[in-house]
Design an enzyme around this catalytic site. Structure first.
Site, PDB file in Angstrom:
ATOM      1  CB  SER A   4      31.589   7.896  43.978  1.00  0.00           C
ATOM      2  OG  SER A   4      30.790   7.267  42.993  1.00  0.00           O
ATOM      3  CE  LYS A   5      32.711   2.876  49.693  1.00  0.00           C
ATOM      4  NZ  LYS A   5      32.019   3.701  50.671  1.00  0.00           N
ATOM      5  NE  ARG A   6      27.596   7.111  41.250  1.00  0.00           N
ATOM      6  CZ  ARG A   6      27.998   7.689  40.145  1.00  0.00           C
ATOM      7  NH1 ARG A   6      27.752   7.146  38.977  1.00  0.00           N
ATOM      8  NH2 ARG A   6      28.645   8.840  40.187  1.00  0.00           N
ATOM      9  CG  HIS A   7      33.485   5.970  39.011  1.00  0.00           C
ATOM     10  ND1 HIS A   7      33.112   6.987  39.855  1.00  0.00           N
ATOM     11  CD2 HIS A   7      33.109   6.348  37.770  1.00  0.00           C
ATOM     12  CE1 HIS A   7      32.553   7.959  39.146  1.00  0.00           C
ATOM     13  NE2 HIS A   7      32.525   7.591  37.887  1.00  0.00           N
ATOM     14  N   GLY A   8      34.028   1.895  41.217  1.00  0.00           N
ATOM     15  CA  GLY A   8      34.848   0.754  41.634  1.00  0.00           C
ATOM     16  C   GLY A   8      35.405   1.050  43.008  1.00  0.00           C
TER      17      GLY A   8
END
Ligand code: GLU
Ligand code: ZN
Length: 494
Positions: free
Chosen positions: A254-258
């Site tokens: 998800s966006k939390r990873h990049g």
């Protein structure tokens, strides 16, 4: 039997790594089997639909060089391939299910459904969902509701007993008790729009899809789809639900990873060949060793039985490494062409480089080639060359374990060494060797003496090797920058 697969995204957001991985697996499977790859746009959710997402879908597939055999734009014998253009068809099939006794009209108001839900929650009933109120309405009751002008939805009659099984190539048999399947889900909404399940099953059948490869999160819909195929009297396709795509922490990517949107990767300067190669290895491998595959090779070698059962890990660092390798494989000329737009966007050049600047640019390309992870790295690396940066603030000249005074003195010595080498017909590399020696002699780490030089020449602390930097700037400009830095530092140390 000819293999036919499809990628069926909903244009409700930008194409992301997980979606593209699904597209690639379908595409490579089709190619490896001499079959067809179909693109279908599932835009039944009009609220979440956006033109931008649809355009992004086309742009992404084009950028990756994934061509579809049937679908929007190119057409085909089973079109249209955009679900919103197929609404009459879904209505016809939904009505047929009602006539055949597999589905029924439901006239419940949303207030009534809310009330049912509230009661179920309050009584902590194990049964959650629609109470099948309209499943057995008499013809009189139906006529009554119609007279009132209520527009009904159509719901599927899910059997209340028995179980439903479907087979998945990777997961084996998946069985669910019918009483645990969503109680009579809506197939057609009151405004005549189909739901995902209805449109998806009808289209897969009418388009002759033989294998369904899609994300594992669709497994819960499997039994319901099987019931729909049964109700229509159709043979279901082969299922192959794909392993999830996770970040390195084992959580869903998800966006939390990049960045996850392909557009972001493209803008940063990942090459389509590198992204394609790496993403295909997320949850699939040819053998335990080989990592590099061209598109053509994957079109031949892709093998559905080698898809892993466990989740695939998307490792940003590994992608960077792949991208760097692919950059190294480019010709200098192609790399130059690929880098130019980044320099234009950074305002370093309008249009093309010409004359002297063109020669400099070509030199630069050779110098940066071993160092780029992504194309946009060029902006930072070339800053020193295409701008005339101000002298950096004094603190920047100071490496670890150094102070302002010793850094200033190091730069004085660096400059003396450079001048005496160059004046005596030696090269900048010779000067570098002498500077390294000087560091040893005075008992300082090489960084301590090279940082002031690097910052003087580039006004940055991360740069190309000093000799490339010097050669690109030329003697005159290099000297000018060193002198300007010395002048500033001299004042600071007083
Ligand atoms: N439109 C669905 C999606 O966006 C398709 C799922 C399927 O492949 O059946 O993922
Ligand atoms: Zn009802």
């Amino acid at each position: 039997m000819e293999v036919k697969v499809r990628y069926a995204p909903s244009p409700t957001g930008l194409q992301h790594i997980g979606g593209v991985r699904t597209a690639l697996f379908n595409y490579f499977f089709a190619k490896s089997q001499g079959g067809k790859f179909i693109l279908r746009v599932e835009d039944t959710d009009q609220e979440r639909y956006s033109d931008e997402s649809l355009q992004d879908l086309y742009d992404t597939l084009e950028w990756l060089n994934i061509k579809w055999d049937e679908g929007p734009v190119v057409g085909g014998p089973n079109g249209p391939y955009i679900q919103s253009e197929r609404f009459d068809l879904y209505q016809k099939y939904a009505k047929q299910l009602v006539e055949d006794g597999h589905a029924y009209y439901c006239y419940c108001s949303s207030e009534r459904l809310d009330e049912v839900r509230k009661q179920q929650q309050e009584s902590k009933s194990s049964y959650q969902g629609y109470d099948r109120h309209c499943r057995n309405l008499s013809p009189e009751e139906i006529a009554e509701k119609e007279k009132e002008g209520i527009k009904p939805v159509i719901r599927l009659k899910v059997p209340t007993e028995g179980k439903t099984t479907f087979h998945d190539v990777l997961m084996g048999d998946i069985t669910r008790k019918n009483k645990d399947i969503s109680p009579d889900p809506i197939l057609l909404k009151s405004d005549g729009f189909p739901t995902y399940h209805l449109a998806n099953v009808i289209d897969d059948h009418l388009m002759g899809i033989t294998h369904i490869m899609r994300a594992q999160e669709w497994i819960p819909s499997g039994p319901l789809h099987i019931l729909l195929y049964k109700a229509f009297g159709w043979e279901p396709p082969v299922y192959c639900h794909l392993p999830m795509v996770m970040g390195k922490d084992g959580k869903k990517l998800s966006k939390r990873h990049g960045s996850t949107s392909v557009r972001d990767f493209r803008e940063k300067g990942y090459l389509p060949e590198a992204l394609m190669n790496y993403v295909t290895l997320v949850g699939w491998s040819f053998d335990s060793e080989r990592e590099f595959f061209s598109q053509e090779e994957l079109e031949k070698l892709f093998d559905i039985t080698k898809i892993s059962k466990s989740p695939g890990i998307f490792d940003y660092k590994k992608l960077d490494w792949f991208n760097g390798q692919y950059i190294r494989m480019m010709s200098d000329e192609d790399l130059g062409k690929a880098l130019l737009p980044y320099l234009q966007k950074a305002g370093y050049v309008d249009g093309e480089f010409i004359g002297d600047k063109k020669a400099k640019f070509e030199e630069l390309v050779v110098a940066v080639k071993p160092r780029l992870k992504v194309l946009s790295d060029i902006v930072g690396l070339a800053y020193f060359l295409f701008t005339t940066p101000e002298v950096a603030p004094a603190e920047m000249f100071v490496a670890k374990k150094m102070d302002l005074k010793s850094s200033y003195e190091a730069l004085v010595k660096d400059y003396e060494i450079i001048k005496s080498n160059l004046d005596n017909g030696k090269s900048f590399e010779d000067a570098e060797a002498d500077i390294t020696q000087m560091a040893k002699d005075i008992g300082v780490k090489v960084n301590g003496v090279f940082t002031p030089l690097r910052v003087a020449l580039t006004s940055t602390t991360v740069s190309l090797p000093m000799s490339d930097t010097y050669n690109l700037l030329g003697k005159e400009e290099s000297y000018r920058r060193i002198e300007a830095a010395l002048k500033m530092l001299e004042k600071e140390v007083q």
